[in-house]
Design a protein around this motif. Structure first.
Motif, PDB file in Angstrom:
ATOM      1  N   ILE A  58      27.355  36.390  49.482  1.00 27.33           N
ATOM      2  CA  ILE A  58      26.835  36.586  48.130  1.00 27.33           C
ATOM      3  C   ILE A  58      27.773  35.973  47.104  1.00 27.33           C
ATOM      4  N   ALA A  59      29.076  36.198  47.276  1.00 26.22           N
ATOM      5  CA  ALA A  59      30.059  35.634  46.344  1.00 26.22           C
ATOM      6  C   ALA A  59      29.993  34.110  46.348  1.00 26.22           C
ATOM      7  N   ARG A  60      29.789  33.518  47.511  1.00 22.81           N
ATOM      8  CA  ARG A  60      29.682  32.056  47.582  1.00 22.81           C
ATOM      9  C   ARG A  60      28.482  31.560  46.802  1.00 22.81           C
ATOM     10  N   ARG A  61      27.348  32.229  46.944  1.00 20.31           N
ATOM     11  CA  ARG A  61      26.150  31.827  46.225  1.00 20.31           C
ATOM     12  C   ARG A  61      26.268  32.065  44.721  1.00 20.31           C
ATOM     13  N   ARG A  62      27.055  33.037  44.334  1.00 20.12           N
ATOM     14  CA  ARG A  62      27.251  33.333  42.918  1.00 20.12           C
ATOM     15  C   ARG A  62      28.414  32.548  42.311  1.00 20.12           C
ATOM     16  N   LYS A  63      28.964  31.605  43.087  1.00 21.40           N
ATOM     17  CA  LYS A  63      30.081  30.770  42.627  1.00 21.40           C
ATOM     18  C   LYS A  63      31.299  31.623  42.263  1.00 21.40           C
ATOM     19  N   LEU A  64      31.536  32.681  43.011  1.00 19.83           N
ATOM     20  CA  LEU A  64      32.661  33.578  42.761  1.00 19.83           C
ATOM     21  C   LEU A  64      33.647  33.613  43.923  1.00 19.83           C
ATOM     22  N   LEU A  65      33.430  32.754  44.905  1.00 22.30           N
ATOM     23  CA  LEU A  65      34.279  32.777  46.102  1.00 22.30           C
ATOM     24  C   LEU A  65      35.558  31.973  45.837  1.00 22.30           C
ATOM     25  N   THR A  66      36.675  32.668  45.795  1.00 24.60           N
ATOM     26  CA  THR A  66      37.986  32.068  45.563  1.00 24.60           C
ATOM     27  C   THR A  66      38.940  32.474  46.680  1.00 24.60           C
ATOM     28  N   ASP A  67      40.183  32.025  46.573  1.00 20.01           N
ATOM     29  CA  ASP A  67      41.187  32.418  47.566  1.00 20.01           C
ATOM     30  C   ASP A  67      41.333  33.931  47.626  1.00 20.01           C
ATOM     31  N   ASP A  68      41.465  34.561  46.468  1.00 21.53           N
ATOM     32  CA  ASP A  68      41.677  36.012  46.436  1.00 21.53           C
ATOM     33  C   ASP A  68      40.502  36.766  47.058  1.00 21.53           C
ATOM     34  N   VAL A  69      39.288  36.318  46.775  1.00 25.09           N
ATOM     35  CA  VAL A  69      38.097  37.013  47.285  1.00 25.09           C
ATOM     36  C   VAL A  69      37.987  36.869  48.793  1.00 25.09           C
ATOM     37  N   ILE A  70      38.117  35.650  49.312  1.00 21.08           N
ATOM     38  CA  ILE A  70      37.939  35.449  50.755  1.00 21.08           C
ATOM     39  C   ILE A  70      39.075  36.093  51.541  1.00 21.08           C
ATOM     40  N   ILE A  71      40.294  36.099  50.992  1.00 20.76           N
ATOM     41  CA  ILE A  71      41.414  36.744  51.679  1.00 20.76           C
ATOM     42  C   ILE A  71      41.216  38.251  51.718  1.00 20.76           C
ATOM     43  N   ALA A  72      40.653  38.822  50.638  1.00 19.80           N
ATOM     44  CA  ALA A  72      40.410  40.266  50.590  1.00 19.80           C
ATOM     45  C   ALA A  72      39.308  40.686  51.565  1.00 19.80           C
ATOM     46  N   LEU A  73      38.344  39.807  51.828  1.00 15.16           N
ATOM     47  CA  LEU A  73      37.184  40.171  52.644  1.00 15.16           C
ATOM     48  C   LEU A  73      37.300  39.757  54.112  1.00 15.16           C
ATOM     49  N   VAL A  74      38.206  38.852  54.441  1.00 18.45           N
ATOM     50  CA  VAL A  74      38.244  38.287  55.795  1.00 18.45           C
ATOM     51  C   VAL A  74      38.438  39.381  56.846  1.00 18.45           C
ATOM     52  N   ASP A  75      37.780  39.186  57.981  1.00 21.14           N
ATOM     53  CA  ASP A  75      37.856  40.152  59.082  1.00 21.14           C
ATOM     54  C   ASP A  75      38.072  39.393  60.386  1.00 21.14           C
ATOM     55  N   SER A  76      38.863  39.945  61.258  1.00 16.80           N
ATOM     56  CA  SER A  76      39.214  39.268  62.508  1.00 16.80           C
ATOM     57  C   SER A  76      38.027  39.067  63.444  1.00 16.80           C
ATOM     58  N   SER A  77      36.930  39.794  63.226  1.00 15.56           N
ATOM     59  CA  SER A  77      35.775  39.686  64.116  1.00 15.56           C
ATOM     60  C   SER A  77      34.818  38.570  63.717  1.00 15.56           C
ATOM     61  N   TRP A  78      35.037  37.915  62.596  1.00 11.61           N
ATOM     62  CA  TRP A  78      34.128  36.860  62.146  1.00 11.61           C
ATOM     63  C   TRP A  78      34.088  35.714  63.151  1.00 11.61           C
ATOM     64  N   GLU A  79      32.857  35.231  63.406  1.00 16.45           N
ATOM     65  CA  GLU A  79      32.682  34.061  64.256  1.00 16.45           C
ATOM     66  C   GLU A  79      32.149  32.878  63.469  1.00 16.45           C
ATOM     67  N   ILE A  80      31.791  33.098  62.201  1.00 19.05           N
ATOM     68  CA  ILE A  80      31.411  31.995  61.317  1.00 19.05           C
ATOM     69  C   ILE A  80      32.247  32.095  60.052  1.00 19.05           C
ATOM     70  N   LEU A  81      32.483  30.948  59.434  1.00 22.28           N
ATOM     71  CA  LEU A  81      33.223  30.898  58.179  1.00 22.28           C
ATOM     72  C   LEU A  81      32.541  29.873  57.285  1.00 22.28           C
ATOM     73  N   ASP A  82      31.817  30.364  56.288  1.00 30.09           N
ATOM     74  CA  ASP A  82      31.107  29.481  55.363  1.00 30.09           C
ATOM     75  C   ASP A  82      31.724  29.624  53.977  1.00 30.09           C
ATOM     76  N   ILE A  83      32.487  28.618  53.566  1.00 25.26           N
ATOM     77  CA  ILE A  83      33.084  28.604  52.224  1.00 25.26           C
ATOM     78  C   ILE A  83      32.615  27.378  51.464  1.00 25.26           C
ATOM     79  N   SER A  84      31.495  26.811  51.864  1.00 24.50           N
ATOM     80  CA  SER A  84      30.998  25.577  51.269  1.00 24.50           C
ATOM     81  C   SER A  84      30.731  25.749  49.777  1.00 24.50           C
ATOM     82  N   GLY A  85      31.084  24.699  49.015  1.00 27.36           N
ATOM     83  CA  GLY A  85      30.841  24.702  47.583  1.00 27.36           C
ATOM     84  C   GLY A  85      31.642  25.718  46.804  1.00 27.36           C
TER      85      GLY A  85
END
Length: 319
Positions: A58-85
């Protein structure tokens, strides 16, 4: 009527299922995402993994995805990583891939702040990476060309007299698990170089019911499907709409796009102007009514008499 056609009719008229309560809650949080960004690092620890990845989408689509946001949300179980745009930089990407090393598909396209340094971190830490999407903007195209050699296997300078003495890790440097590369604007030289030196990597596979040379193409390797599309399928698209504008449809190629049409911009501008002038119109209407009443009193003897009688009755003491 045969049973087959009966089932077809039933499916056509079947009512859509209501959204899940979790999806509704995530939609509300997504609409007010700006309000929680400052405290996201403190509260994200209480979120399950699937909630974190949905909020990141949602943050990516709202143009709010930054270093601080993705670092705060990242989880070790993720198998996809979409930070495009997004505005994620090399630093944010390097911190994320150190946590989620099980990533099998990554989309770094249209990321102007990611350079070959970030790509190197991604490849080094995510040894299971099978799908990579990059390019899409001038800066990202430059990064892709500079990072192309990282995808190719090469032999390190090692000591030993025979190939049998070499360790596998010394031979398979690069991206050993990568099988699908989505690079829509790949140049001819890069394509030929990949085909010659890294034939295991399939570039820009086309959707087909028969797959690619008998191999089933994963959805994440298709250009017209956002990598994190399945994460937000149950979320209302109004969550990432701008100025209350609701898109008429949700084309898979344009998820996350908030561009308004010219007609919609004119409509919103007219509504804004109309709301701004509404108090002035109401004030003019009241002034016009008072002038009309005053003129009526000045020209009508009977009206003046009624007004005077009304005032006199109000001034008399009540018994």
């Amino acid at each position: 009527m045969s049973l087959f056609w009966f089932l077809i009719l039933v499916l056509q008229f079947e009512k859509p299922k209501p959204p899940k309560l979790k999806s509704l809650c995530l939609g509300v949080i997504g609409r007010h995402f700006e309000d929680i960004i400052d405290n996201l690092a403190q509260i994200s620890g209480f979120f399950p993994s699937e909630v974190k990845i949905t909020l990141a989408a949602i943050a990516r689509r709202r143009k709010l995805l930054t270093d601080d946001v993705i670092i705060a949300l990242v989880d070790s179980s993720w198998e996809i990583l979409d930070i495009s745009g997004s505005d994620v930089s090399d630093f944010g990407l390097s911190q994320v891939v150190k946590t989620c090393k099980s990533v099998r598909a990554a989309d770094i396209s249209r990321c102007s702040k990611i350079t070959s340094t970030g790509v190197y971190e991604l490849i080094q830490h995510c040894s299971l990476l099978e799908i990579l999407r990059w390019g899409g903007s001038p800066r990202s195209e430059h990064t892709a060309r500079c990072s192309l050699s990282m995808l190719k296997p090469h032999l390190q300078i090692v000591e030993g007299e025979s190939w049998e003495e070499l360790d596998t890790s010394e031979i398979t440097h690069g991206a050993p698990s990568l099988r699908w590369l989505v690079w829509p604007k790949i140049d001819k030289d890069s394509l030929e170089s990949l085909s010659r030196e890294c034939p295991r990597i399939i570039v820009n596979p086309k959707e087909s019911p028969f797959g690619y040379r008998g191999i089933q193409i994963p959805e994440g390797a298709l250009q017209n499907v956002p990598l994190d599309n399945f994460v937000v399928q149950d979320i209302d698209v109004a969550t990432w709409a701008v100025s209350g504008f609701m898109p008429r449809s949700i084309p898979s190629t344009a998820l996350g796009s908030d561009e308004l049409t010219i007609a919609e911009k004119f409509r919103l501008a007219f509504e804004e102007r109309d709301n701004r002038l509404a108090p002035k119109r109401a004030k003019n209407a009241r002034q016009h009514q008072r002038r009309a009443e005053k003129e009526f009193l000045m020209t009508s003897t009977r009206a003046r008499a009624l007004v005077l009688a009304s005032r006199a009755s109000k001034s008399l003491p009540r018994s």
